[in-house]
Design a protein around this motif. Structure first.
Motif, PDB file in Angstrom:
ATOM      1  N   GLY A 105       7.609  -9.526 -15.906  1.00  0.00           N
ATOM      2  CA  GLY A 105       8.208  -8.957 -14.705  1.00  0.00           C
ATOM      3  C   GLY A 105       7.464  -9.291 -13.423  1.00  0.00           C
ATOM      4  N   GLU A 106       6.335  -9.978 -13.573  1.00  0.00           N
ATOM      5  CA  GLU A 106       5.570 -10.375 -12.383  1.00  0.00           C
ATOM      6  C   GLU A 106       6.087 -11.693 -11.817  1.00  0.00           C
ATOM      7  OE1 GLU A 106       1.098  -8.605 -13.417  1.00  0.00           O
ATOM      8  OE2 GLU A 106       1.493 -10.750 -13.558  1.00  0.00           O
ATOM      9  N   PRO A 107       5.869 -11.900 -10.518  1.00  0.00           N
ATOM     10  CA  PRO A 107       6.122 -13.220  -9.949  1.00  0.00           C
ATOM     11  C   PRO A 107       4.879 -14.104 -10.128  1.00  0.00           C
ATOM     12  CG  PRO A 107       5.426 -11.740  -8.210  1.00  0.00           C
ATOM     13  CD  PRO A 107       5.404 -10.938  -9.507  1.00  0.00           C
ATOM     14  N   ARG A 111       3.150 -19.580  -6.327  1.00  0.00           N
ATOM     15  CA  ARG A 111       4.324 -20.471  -6.319  1.00  0.00           C
ATOM     16  C   ARG A 111       5.236 -20.141  -5.136  1.00  0.00           C
ATOM     17  NH1 ARG A 111       7.812 -20.445 -11.668  1.00  0.00           N
ATOM     18  NH2 ARG A 111       7.958 -18.233 -11.154  1.00  0.00           N
ATOM     19  N   LYS A 115       5.875 -22.777  -2.207  1.00  0.00           N
ATOM     20  CA  LYS A 115       7.262 -23.227  -2.100  1.00  0.00           C
ATOM     21  C   LYS A 115       7.760 -23.085  -0.662  1.00  0.00           C
ATOM     22  CE  LYS A 115      11.305 -22.626  -5.083  1.00  0.00           C
ATOM     23  NZ  LYS A 115      11.743 -21.855  -6.256  1.00  0.00           N
ATOM     24  N   ILE A 116       7.461 -21.964  -0.035  1.00  0.00           N
ATOM     25  CA  ILE A 116       7.969 -21.788   1.329  1.00  0.00           C
ATOM     26  C   ILE A 116       7.235 -22.693   2.310  1.00  0.00           C
ATOM     27  CG2 ILE A 116       8.773 -19.440   0.791  1.00  0.00           C
ATOM     28  CD1 ILE A 116       6.638 -18.241   2.425  1.00  0.00           C
ATOM     29  N   ASP A 119       8.843 -26.095   2.769  1.00  0.00           N
ATOM     30  CA  ASP A 119       9.995 -26.232   3.665  1.00  0.00           C
ATOM     31  C   ASP A 119       9.597 -26.832   5.007  1.00  0.00           C
ATOM     32  OD1 ASP A 119      11.734 -25.044   1.867  1.00  0.00           O
ATOM     33  OD2 ASP A 119      11.454 -23.027   2.679  1.00  0.00           O
TER      34      ASP A 119
ATOM     35  N   ILE B  68       8.894  -9.383   4.398  1.00  0.00           N
ATOM     36  CA  ILE B  68       9.450 -10.713   4.107  1.00  0.00           C
ATOM     37  C   ILE B  68       8.776 -11.319   2.875  1.00  0.00           C
ATOM     38  CG2 ILE B  68       9.605 -13.104   4.965  1.00  0.00           C
ATOM     39  CD1 ILE B  68       9.824 -11.807   7.839  1.00  0.00           C
ATOM     40  N   ILE B  69       7.446 -11.298   2.867  1.00  0.00           N
ATOM     41  CA  ILE B  69       6.726 -11.911   1.739  1.00  0.00           C
ATOM     42  C   ILE B  69       7.030 -11.148   0.444  1.00  0.00           C
ATOM     43  CG2 ILE B  69       4.426 -12.387   0.751  1.00  0.00           C
ATOM     44  CD1 ILE B  69       5.366 -14.346   2.996  1.00  0.00           C
ATOM     45  N   GLU B  70       7.157  -9.841   0.526  1.00  0.00           N
ATOM     46  CA  GLU B  70       7.500  -9.074  -0.673  1.00  0.00           C
ATOM     47  C   GLU B  70       8.899  -9.441  -1.182  1.00  0.00           C
ATOM     48  OE1 GLU B  70       4.483  -5.435   0.450  1.00  0.00           O
ATOM     49  OE2 GLU B  70       6.627  -5.160   0.723  1.00  0.00           O
ATOM     50  N   ILE B  72      10.113 -12.401  -0.956  1.00  0.00           N
ATOM     51  CA  ILE B  72       9.874 -13.695  -1.626  1.00  0.00           C
ATOM     52  C   ILE B  72       9.281 -13.449  -3.021  1.00  0.00           C
ATOM     53  CG2 ILE B  72       8.449 -15.808  -1.548  1.00  0.00           C
ATOM     54  CD1 ILE B  72      10.715 -15.945   0.468  1.00  0.00           C
ATOM     55  N   LEU B  73       8.314 -12.547  -3.103  1.00  0.00           N
ATOM     56  CA  LEU B  73       7.683 -12.254  -4.403  1.00  0.00           C
ATOM     57  C   LEU B  73       8.704 -11.662  -5.375  1.00  0.00           C
ATOM     58  CD1 LEU B  73       4.205 -10.784  -3.328  1.00  0.00           C
ATOM     59  CD2 LEU B  73       4.793 -13.149  -3.887  1.00  0.00           C
ATOM     60  N   ASP B  76      10.847 -14.462  -6.575  1.00  0.00           N
ATOM     61  CA  ASP B  76      10.181 -15.262  -7.604  1.00  0.00           C
ATOM     62  C   ASP B  76      10.196 -14.528  -8.943  1.00  0.00           C
ATOM     63  OD1 ASP B  76       8.214 -17.819  -7.715  1.00  0.00           O
ATOM     64  OD2 ASP B  76       7.538 -16.279  -9.115  1.00  0.00           O
ATOM     65  N   ALA B  77       9.968 -13.223  -8.893  1.00  0.00           N
ATOM     66  CA  ALA B  77       9.934 -12.430 -10.130  1.00  0.00           C
ATOM     67  C   ALA B  77      11.297 -12.401 -10.826  1.00  0.00           C
ATOM     68  CB  ALA B  77       9.461 -11.008  -9.837  1.00  0.00           C
ATOM     69  N   LYS B  79      13.711 -14.586 -10.535  1.00  0.00           N
ATOM     70  CA  LYS B  79      14.038 -15.939 -11.002  1.00  0.00           C
ATOM     71  C   LYS B  79      13.250 -16.230 -12.285  1.00  0.00           C
ATOM     72  CE  LYS B  79      15.458 -20.086  -8.602  1.00  0.00           C
ATOM     73  NZ  LYS B  79      15.564 -20.712  -7.252  1.00  0.00           N
ATOM     74  N   GLU B  80      11.952 -15.943 -12.221  1.00  0.00           N
ATOM     75  CA  GLU B  80      11.071 -16.135 -13.384  1.00  0.00           C
ATOM     76  C   GLU B  80      11.580 -15.345 -14.593  1.00  0.00           C
ATOM     77  OE1 GLU B  80       8.311 -18.002 -13.731  1.00  0.00           O
ATOM     78  OE2 GLU B  80       7.834 -17.256 -15.732  1.00  0.00           O
ATOM     79  N   ILE B 113      12.773 -17.819   8.799  1.00  0.00           N
ATOM     80  CA  ILE B 113      12.897 -16.728   7.820  1.00  0.00           C
ATOM     81  C   ILE B 113      14.060 -16.998   6.852  1.00  0.00           C
ATOM     82  CG2 ILE B 113      13.241 -14.237   7.544  1.00  0.00           C
ATOM     83  CD1 ILE B 113      10.592 -15.249   9.068  1.00  0.00           C
ATOM     84  N   LYS B 115      15.456 -19.842   6.142  1.00  0.00           N
ATOM     85  CA  LYS B 115      15.172 -21.033   5.339  1.00  0.00           C
ATOM     86  C   LYS B 115      14.332 -20.672   4.111  1.00  0.00           C
ATOM     87  CE  LYS B 115      13.951 -25.790   6.546  1.00  0.00           C
ATOM     88  NZ  LYS B 115      13.535 -26.589   7.718  1.00  0.00           N
ATOM     89  N   ILE B 116      13.326 -19.840   4.300  1.00  0.00           N
ATOM     90  CA  ILE B 116      12.480 -19.514   3.152  1.00  0.00           C
ATOM     91  C   ILE B 116      13.209 -18.595   2.166  1.00  0.00           C
ATOM     92  CG2 ILE B 116      10.389 -19.957   4.505  1.00  0.00           C
ATOM     93  CD1 ILE B 116       9.757 -17.068   4.623  1.00  0.00           C
ATOM     94  N   ASP B 119      15.154 -20.461  -0.512  1.00  0.00           N
ATOM     95  CA  ASP B 119      14.436 -20.976  -1.684  1.00  0.00           C
ATOM     96  C   ASP B 119      14.640 -20.088  -2.908  1.00  0.00           C
ATOM     97  OD1 ASP B 119      13.336 -23.060  -0.252  1.00  0.00           O
ATOM     98  OD2 ASP B 119      11.502 -21.979   0.248  1.00  0.00           O
ATOM     99  N   TYR B 120      14.920 -18.817  -2.663  1.00  0.00           N
ATOM    100  CA  TYR B 120      14.925 -17.870  -3.778  1.00  0.00           C
ATOM    101  C   TYR B 120      16.231 -17.130  -4.011  1.00  0.00           C
ATOM    102  CZ  TYR B 120      10.140 -18.504  -5.138  1.00  0.00           C
ATOM    103  OH  TYR B 120       8.996 -19.030  -5.639  1.00  0.00           O
TER     104      TYR B 120
END
Lengths: 297, 297
Positions: A105-107, A111, A115-116, A119, B68-70, B72-73, B76-77, B79-80, B113, B115-116, B119-120
Motif C-alpha cells: 500500500g506504500e508508494p 519514483r 518522474k515529475i 517532465d 500536491i506532493i501527497e 503524487i504519492l 504512485d501508491a 498505481k503500484e 501542477i 502536467k505532473i 503522470d499519475y
C-alpha cells in the motif's frame, strides 16, 4: 549557446549555485521569489535564458515539498523562456530513502519525485543518492555524484594510521572508494540481534581498530543512532580519533550534540543541507562543475 | 470493477471524500499518513485497490505544495497497488490564478501542477477552476464542475426581488448561469480608473439595485477587496440584502470580518477550503458524484 546557473529558492541552493557558476565561469541568475498571502509560491527569472543551457540548482531541503514544487515552477519558467537544455541539480534529493515498497500500500516516493522532474528537465545530477539504482525513475540522463574522494582531498587527512569503516555491508562501496583513495584498510560493521534480549549489537567484521584513526563513512546522518553506536564500540575497542564523513548531514533532533559528546572528533559533510554549527562542510560546487562539464558548452 | 474513494491528507479532503463515497455508495479508504522527523511525507493505503477505479480526493489547501506532493504519492501508491483507473478530485486547485505569463520570466504555474498530475491520474475533476481553459494542461480527461446552480438549489433563495452581479465582465458567465436558474436579472460591474487621481471606481453597468436582494457571484474570495468595494456601492445605491456566493472562500487576513461588518448578509461557499466561522458552506460531495458518474462503474 551559453550556460546559465539559476540558484534555487533556499540559502543552501544559493551557496552551491554561486560556487558552481564560479567554477564554470557561467552567468549566475538569482530568481525573484516570493510567497503569496495564501501560501502559493511565485518565481520569476530576471535573466535571459533563451537558447541557453539552464542549470537550476535546488537542494530539496525542508520544507521538501515546497522545494520540489519550486523546482517544477523554475523548470516551467526556463522552458517557457526558451532554454535549450534544462538541467536540474538537486544536491540533496529528498524522498530517496522511500525507494521501494516496504509495506503493502506504500508508494515508491522517490519514483514519484523523479518522474515529475522528468517532465521538465533532461539532465538531473545529485550528490550521492541513497541507492543509485533509484535514478532509473528519472526518464532522462541522471548523474549520481559520489563526493567521498573529493571530500577527502579537501580535508587532507594526514594520519599514518587510518582506516575506513562502513556502518553496514550494504554501504561498503563507499568505504572501498575512500580507502582506495587514502590507501588504507577498510571494514564494515556486522549487526546482530540477540535472540533472547532482542538487543541489536554491532561489531567490526575483522579490523583491529586499536590506536587507529577511523573514518566512518555513510551517505546520510539522520538521527545519528547507528553512528553513535558505532562510535561507542570503536571507543571501547581503543580507536584513537573518530571522524564521520557523510554526503548529507541532516542531524535531526540533538544528533550533533550526542555524537560530539560521545567521542566523535569531527563530522565532515557536503554542503547540501542547512548548516549545523560544529560540522565541517565541504563545498561541492566545483565537484558538480567537473561532473557536468561533458554536458555543457 | 469497484469504485474506491481515497480521502486525502487534510480535513477538507476527508469531509468531501466521505460525502462522495456516501453519494456513490462506494468504499471509503482513509490512508495512513504521517510526517517523518526530517519533514518528508509518508502515505500508505490500508485498503485493496487492485483492479478498482480509485478516486483520490485531495483539496490543494495550504500548505499547497505538501498537498500536491501527497497527491503524487497517493497516485504512485494506487498505481503500484494495481488500480485500473486513477481519478484525482482537487476540490480546490491551487496555483490556478498563475495561468499565463504576466511578466517575462514567469512560469505558468498551473501548467506545471496539471502536467505532473497527468503522470499519475487519467481523470481529474475540480470545482470551478479560475479559468476553464487552463485544464488543457492536464493531458488526460479533465472536468470542471461549476457549483452555482447546485449551491443555489441547496440554499433555496426565496426572495421575489433578487438579481445576480458579477464583479467584472470576465466572470459574467457565472452570473448568467445563476440568474438563469433563479430566473432573475443579472449584470456586472464596470471598473474605471480616474485619470487624475488614479483611483479605481466601480459601478453596475445598468442594473438598478435599489430595494433588491443582490447575489455577488465569483469563483474565489481572496482578500475580499473587490467584493468589499462592490458591497459598499450596492449599499449606497440602496440594495437590500447582499449575498456573496463563491466556490472557494480563502478569506485571507481579516476579509471575513471586513465583509460582514460592511453590509454583507451572507457568504455562501463550497466546502473546498478550511472553514471560517461565519461562512455558510455547501457540501459538494453529491455534486462531484453526479459529475463523475459517467466515468464510474
Amino acid at each position: 549557446m551559453k550556460n546559465i546557473v539559476i540558484s534555487g529558492t533556499n540559502m543552501v541552493s544559493e551557496e552551491i549555485a554561486k560556487s558552481l557558476a564560479n567554477s564554470l565561469s557561467a552567468e549566475l541568475c538569482k530568481p525573484i521569489y516570493k510567497v503569496f498571502p495564501d501560501g502559493e509560491s511565485y518565481v520569476r527569472l530576471p535573466c535571459n535564458v533563451k537558447d541557453s543551457k539552464a542549470i537550476v540548482v535546488q537542494s530539496l531541503i525542508n520544507p521538501q515539498d515546497k522545494s520540489i514544487i519550486e523546482a517544477i515552477l523554475l523548470g516551467d519558467a526556463i522552458k517557457e523562456s526558451g532554454a535549450k537544455d534544462q538541467i536540474l541539480i538537486t544536491p540533496y534529493l529528498a524522498y530517496s530513502r522511500q525507494d521501494k515498497v516496504f509495506l503493502e500500500g506504500e508508494p515508491i516516493s522517490i519514483r514519484g519525485i523523479l518522474k515529475i522532474f522528468s517532465d521538465y528537465y533532461n539532465i538531473l545530477a545529485t550528490i550521492e543518492i541513497h541507492k543509485e539504482d533509484s535514478l532509473k525513475f528519472f526518464n532522462k540522463k541522471a548523474i549520481n555524484i559520489r563526493p567521498y574522494t573529493y571530500m577527502a582531498e579537501k580535508i587532507g587527512f594526514d594520519s599514518k594510521n587510518i582506516a575506513v569503516l562502513s556502518p553496514d555491508i550494504g554501504a561498503i562501496d563507499r568505504a572501498k572508494i575512500l580507502s582506495s583513495y587514502l590507501n588504507c584498510e577498510y571494514d564494515y560493521f556486522i549487526k546482530a540481534r540477540d535472540r533472547i534480549t532482542g538487543e541489536i549489537t554491532m561489531q567490526t567484521k575483522e579490523l583491529d581498530v586499536k590506536g587507529k584513526d577511523i573514518i566512518v563513512v555513510d551517505d546520510i546522518i539522520s538521527t545519528g543512532g547507528t553512528i553513535l553506536k558505532a562510535t561507542q564500540i570503536l571507543k571501547n575497542q581503543g580507536a584513537r580519533n573518530i571522524y564521520v564523513m557523510v554526503s548529507h548531514a541532516l542531524l535531526l533532533e540533538n544528533a550533533e550534540e550526542k555524537l560530539f559528546s560521545n567521542g566523535v572528533n569531527k563530522i565532515y559533510a557536503a554542503n547540501t543541507l542547512p548548516k549545523k554549527s560544529k560540522v565541517d562542510y565541504i563545498d561541492v560546487g566545483p565537484l558538480i562543475a567537473k561532473n557536468l562539464s561533458a554536458y555543457l558548452d
